[in-house]
Design an enzyme around this catalytic site. Structure first.
Site, short mmCIF file in Angstrom:
data_model
loop_
_atom_site.label_atom_id
_atom_site.label_comp_id
_atom_site.label_asym_id
_atom_site.label_seq_id
_atom_site.Cartn_x
_atom_site.Cartn_y
_atom_site.Cartn_z
N CYS A 118 0.83 -1.21 0.00
CA CYS A 118 0.00 0.00 0.00
C CYS A 118 0.87 1.26 0.00
CB CYS A 118 -0.94 -0.01 1.20
SG CYS A 118 -0.12 -0.22 2.77
N HIS A 127 -1.43 1.07 7.58
CA HIS A 127 -1.89 1.07 6.19
C HIS A 127 -1.77 2.48 5.62
CE1 HIS A 127 -4.15 0.09 2.62
NE2 HIS A 127 -5.04 1.03 2.90
#
Length: 1119
Positions: free
Chosen positions: A50, A305
């Site tokens: 990510c 994330h």
């Protein structure tokens, strides 16, 4: 950082695509999903990438960067076709980056794959699953690009766009000498702790001075002594694009651990850098910067994330542009604007198209064209500024979170000032950088021709695949039965010719109307004359039966409930072959088994019955049935055998029941009725209309042939009652198995009295009745060579050496020796039972078949234990097959109670955590070959029908959700052939076919009972590991589903139930119990800590973390 950790790669372009106009091979599952209404493409997460996705999206939405990259042609970078040549210098990283950007801009898919790019980095699957810092990646990626572009016109691409200079100065307060040191930067690092925002941090760094005084003096080179001085830093050169890294992560020296700074840290959408620069005499436009990207980190310092907010500078995506005075808003959808209106009088919302854009951007394989200079939509915000909800014109912000893209408001950025989810990197661009008009809304602007051609070809192939997939998903196969090929007799329709010649298969789109279906049938049957009526048909045991007529030519096939594989009868709606046909569920034909007492019975003892089948309409009254079947004065008894009724539940149909119908008394297909004449009614005692005693229960036994050892053992069913003698059963079995000649020769060789040489196992005298032999109906018997024992004799049980012992052993005084071999000892040695007085014990049998030494206590206990609900045996004796093992299991009381006829009616599982674990398939396999280990527990599951699962068949338990409730109907066994594929789409098709539902109208999920959780199985997001090109790793048998035999699959019927929550109240209770257990464990650990004060809280809570691995990108040498 691990969001979408196992998201599947559905990228359409092959990961090993090398060269121009080269297309990937078609896959076995659905093509990737098209872009959503934003018209922007996301990037798939390979497991832990990510951080890479966020940075790549930022670079993509930096138009000057992507255009500079696209300007480098194959003559400078080489081509991917030449990458395998040993002497070719192909600059793979910029080539793959070009290709990825072209896919993100032009390819009509929801998300692109970075697999090609990461492979060009030299990363393996471990690297793609590992967490890294996006600030570190930014520096390493720029370094790799600089190295890759050495010797090309883009050698200064990074410096030209991102390079700046900071100068550090120390001024001597005595001689005014200035000592300065210049530093280059590609990004500025600013502190977060202790400051309120970006401007304050820049002020502290580049405006405020540090003074050297008192004990902290500076040695001046000109004065050659310690003097007072001041130190400052200034920005000497500003880059076109300013990257700012926020120091969110710090180290706590007191606790000796890292932590994330989550305090409020503001940053402006526009910033003037004049106060922080060395030269301040230029125009203000030289110092003004606008925010266009914010990379956000959610989580802590050891994991999390990343996603990114970007401003669509070129307005490539669709965003909610403006608000009307009346309250409705414009929502651009792909190549057209639409307005959503609210009608207050009707309390509803309507969608109406108002006008089209004149340029093409539909990604359907057509050429992508630049927008014309004039059209209905004014893209120049200065000439026609829209009225925005919360910001100025042109601020089209999007949240790009891996595969997901959604528009946001500019004020949403303020939510990222603080907290666990907060801004981590800021990207500014100079305000004076203006984009050309032809780039506005044009995704193909400055993309090389070879990439345009490749993307156009890929989009064409994608559209073709989607059309094929749509046709496959919405196509339905119908079986048309033509009335001209049928005749009506015995209560149902039957083909006059073969079934194949009477049925025509038709494939049609389920979205078409009934009128379209009728027209298609007319075209197929050119010779049809007169009216055409289409009726739903259903094959029944009695034949084909017709139900409702299909009406409403304007309705869709899906709307009228026509399912895939449905049978449709084509006729005139009145008669077939001159015979009127009654339709509907009230006239369903029912096949009834009719039993009558035979006039002659071979054994002379007991009763024999003849059986025939008759067909009646379910609306037939019992009086008509009585007149058709029973003679005058006769009576009829019905037997409603079912799961909750035993086979002996016979009931008399009384006179007052004669006006009731066949259906109302419960007679269905397969039910039996017994017809008794007036002289046979002595067998029946009737009291108050209910059966109180019927002497001769009617059922059946199975006889298996053990005479032909070389052939496959065959078994037959023999009708019998509890008073049928064993001799009759033997003779019927010999005739059914066609063994008269073989057993007749055996008889002559034995010099017996002419009786056929064979007997039935279990070894009981032939003059015994079924009742005296203590046999249960449905039991399995064996037909063997030799003479049957008398009432004073016993014989050996069935074992592997049955053929060795052909004669029974006579009773001698008070001792009898009965040879037998338990199945699990058959390959070891034969043993016998020896009766001394009233007690039995076990002995070995020697080579002369004489009783030898007594059996050891260990083996004797093994055999004796089999009388309970389970038995055990030592592994050194477990050399027999699973079939022999299951034969022994048939002796268990539970199998006898349920009348299990054969081992193939049993399913064996290992027991794992008190649940069925591994399915032990293949009854011919030896027990040792299963490698079960010691002390294994095996559970037996009785079945309603025989089963022999193949090695590529998966046994699943499917259960349909009850609409509107958090519960399920009883589970059903589903056998799924996975020899071709074991993907989510294949499973959805199999489950949909099992329930006769459209594939798109179901949702499925796997149940994890140990966690009380359901994991949805979606064909769009099937979760697999790194090697996505290998079919075996697309399997549901891999992570995270690990699908295996016995797994429970929940099914939701979206036609009846829109609740997609698979959990039940039992799951809630189970999770609550687990939570309570966790709390109890936590309390016990706390109590243990109080008892051991020597261990500090920090040491007990300390987690062992894997060492961090440095991020690297491998680049070739191009100097």
């Amino acid at each position: 950082m691990f969001g979408d950790l196992f998201e599947e790669d559905f990228s359409f372009i092959s990961n090993h695509h090398c060269g121009k106009a080269k297309k990937s091979k078609p896959r076995d599952f659905e093509p990737p999903a098209p872009r959503d209404f934003t018209n922007l493409s996301g990037i798939k997460n390979q497991g832990g990438t990510c951080y890479l996705n966020s940075l790549l999206q930022t670079l993509l939405f930096t138009p000057e960067f992507r255009e500079a990259l696209f300007s480098l042609g194959p003559e400078e970078l080489g081509t991917l076709d030449d990458s395998s040549k040993p002497d070719a210098k192909v600059r793979i990283i910029p080539l793959q980056l070009q290709r990825l950007f072209a896919q993100l801009l032009l390819l009509d898919q929801q998300a692109a794959s970075t697999t090609d790019l990461t492979e060009s980095f030299g990363w393996n699957s471990h690297e793609e699953m590992r967490q890294h810092d996006v600030q570190e990646l930014n520096r390493i990626l720029f370094s790799a690009l600089e190295t890759s572009l050495v010797g090309t016109s883009g050698h200064d691409l990074i410096n030209r766009l991102y390079h700046g200079i900071v100068v550090n100065q120390i001024v001597c307060k005595e001689c005014k000498n200035i000592s300065e040191r210049q530093e280059d930067f590609l990004d500025l690092t600013v502190t977060v702790k202790g400051v309120s925002g970006l401007e304050e941090a820049l002020w502290n760094t580049y405006v405020e001075e540090e003074h050297f005084e008192n004990e902290n003096l500076y040695r001046c080179g000109a004065c050659d002594k310690l003097v007072e001085a001041s130190k400052s830093a200034k920005l000497r050169k500003l880059p076109p694009f300013l990257t700012i890294s926020l120091l969110r992560f710090n180290f706590d020296f007191e606790k000796c651990e890292r932590y994330k700074e989550t305090s409020c840290y503001t940053f402006p959408s526009q910033i003037n850098l004049r106060p922080f620069c060395e030269q301040t005499e230029m125009d203000d436009s030289e110092y003004m910067y606008e925010l266009f990207s914010v990379i956000i980190h959610k989580g802590g310092c050891y994991g999390g994330h990343y996603h990114v907010y970007v401003r669509d500078v070129d307005e490539l995506g669709n965003w909610q542009l403006q608000v009307s005075p009346k309250g409705f808003f414009y929502l651009p959808l792909f190549s057209s604007f639409s307005i959503i209106f609210f009608f207050p009088d009707e309390n509803k919302v309507g969608l109406r198209e108002i006008h089209k854009l004149t340029f093409k951007s539909d990604f359907q394989g057509q050429d992508l064209q630049s927008p014309p200079q004039k059209n209905d939509v004014q893209w120049d915000s200065e000439k026609n500024p829209p009225r925005l909800k919360d910001s100025s014109a042109g601020c089209h912000w999007f949240d790009l979170n891996d595969s997901k893209v959604q528009p946001i408001k500019e004020k949403d950025i303020e939510k990222q000032f603080e907290g666990k989810e907060s801004a981590y990197m800021l990207f500014y661009r100079k305000s004076q950088l203006k984009r050309p008009a032809e780039a506005r809304g044009n995704p193909r602007y400055k993309i090389p021709t070879h990439l345009l051609n490749e993307m156009n070809a890929a989009n064409t192939e994608l559209q073709k695949k989607r059309v094929e997939c749509d046709s496959a998903n919405n196509g339905m196969d119908l079986h048309l039965h033509l009335s001209s090929c049928y005749m009506f007799h015995n209560g149902a329709l039957h083909p006059a010719l073969t079934w194949k010649e009477s049925v025509v298969d038709l494939t049609i789109d389920r979205r078409k109307t009934l009128g379209d279906l009728r027209q298609s049938v007319f075209q197929m049957l050119e010779s049809w004359e007169g009216d055409m009526v289409l009726s739903i048909a259903k094959p029944l045991p009695a034949g084909l039966h017709l139900y409702q007529i299909l009406d409403g030519d304007e309705l869709t096939l899906d709307g009228i409930g026509l399912a895939d594989g449905a049978d449709v009868f084509v006729w005139n709606g009145k008669e077939v072959g001159g015979t009127k046909v009654m339709t509907g569920p009230d006239h369903e034909p029912v096949v009834i088994n009719v039993l009558r007492l035979a006039e002659y019975n071979e054994g002379g003892k007991g009763q024999h019955f003849t059986e025939s089948q008759h067909v009646f309409s379910c609306s037939t009254k019992l009086g008509e049935l009585h007149r058709a079947l029973a003679p005058s004065g006769g009576i009829i008894l019905k037997n409603l055998s079912g799961p909750e009724k035993e086979a002996k539940n016979w009931e008399v149909l009384l006179e007052e029941d004669m006006n009731r119908t066949v259906r109302s008394v419960g007679l269905t297909d397969g039910c039996s009725v017994l017809i008794l004449d007036s002289h046979d009614q002595s067998f029946v005692n009737v009291s108050s209309g209910n059966l109180t005693a019927f002497t001769y229960d009617i059922s059946w036994l199975q006889v298996k042939n053990f005479c032909r050892t070389g052939d496959e053992e065959k078994h037959v069913k023999i009708t019998a009652t509890i008073e049928t003698v064993m001799a009759d059963i033997k003779m019927k079995a010999i005739r059914e198995l066609q063994l008269e000649e073989e057993l007749g020769k055996c008889s002559e060789a034995a010099d017996d009295d002419g009786v056929l040489c064979g007997f039935v196992l279990p070894e009981v005298p032939e003059d015994y009745t079924v009742k005296e032999a203590e046999l249960k109906m449905g039991s399995l018997l064996g037909l063997c060579h030799g003479k049957a024992p008398t009432s004073t004799q016993v014989y050996q049980s069935c074992g592997s050496n049955t053929k060795k012992h052909k004669n029974p052993l006579p009773l001698m005084e008070r001792s009898v020796m009965a040879c037998f071999e338990p199945p699990f000892l058959a390959n070891a040695f034969p043993i016998c039972m020896f009766l001394v007085g009233d007690n039995w014990h076990l002995r070995r049998i020697d080579w002369c078949y004489e009783a030898g030494e007594a059996l050891s206590q260990e083996l004797q206990s093994c055999i004796e234990s089999s009388s309970g609900g389970f038995f055990s045996f030592p592994w050194r004796l477990a050399a027999d097959t699973m079939e022999v093992f299951l034969f022994q299991a048939l002796t268990l009381p539970c199998c006898q109670e349920q009348v299990v006829p054969l081992p193939s009616f049993l399913r064996a599982w290992t027991v794992d955590s008190k649940r069925p674990g591994k399915l032990l398939r293949s009854n011919k396999q030896r027990l040792n070959d299963y490698r079960l280990g010691a002390r294994v527990e095996i559970c037996i599951e009785p079945l309603q029908k025989e089963e022999n699962l193949g090695p590529h068949e998966l046994l699943l338990r499917v259960q349909m959700g009850i609409p509107g409730e958090r519960d399920y109907y009883d589970s059903m066994d589903l056998v799924w052939d996975i020899s071709k594929e074991c993907t989510a789409w294949a499973l959805r098709q199999r489950v949909a076919a099992h329930y006769c539902l459209p594939v798109e109208k179901i949702e499925i999920a796997k149940y994890f009972p140990e966690r009380f959780e359901w994991l949805p199985i979606s064909s769009w997001t099937q979760q697999i590991s790194k090697r996505k090109r290998k079919k075996k790793q697309e399997s549901l048998q891999a992570a995270p589903y690990h699908l295996k035999d016995g797994d429970v699959i929940g099914v939701k019927n979206l036609l009846l139930d829109d609740m997609k929550d698979f959990s039940t109240l039992r799951d809630d209770i189970g999770k609550e119990k687990q939570r309570q257990l966790t709390l109890e464990k936590k309390k016990s650990r706390q109590a243990e800590r109080l008892q051991h004060p020597g261990f500090s809280e920090e040491k007990l809570n300390m987690k062992h973390r894997k060492p961090e691995v440095a991020l690297s990108i491998n680049v070739g040498v191009f100097r």
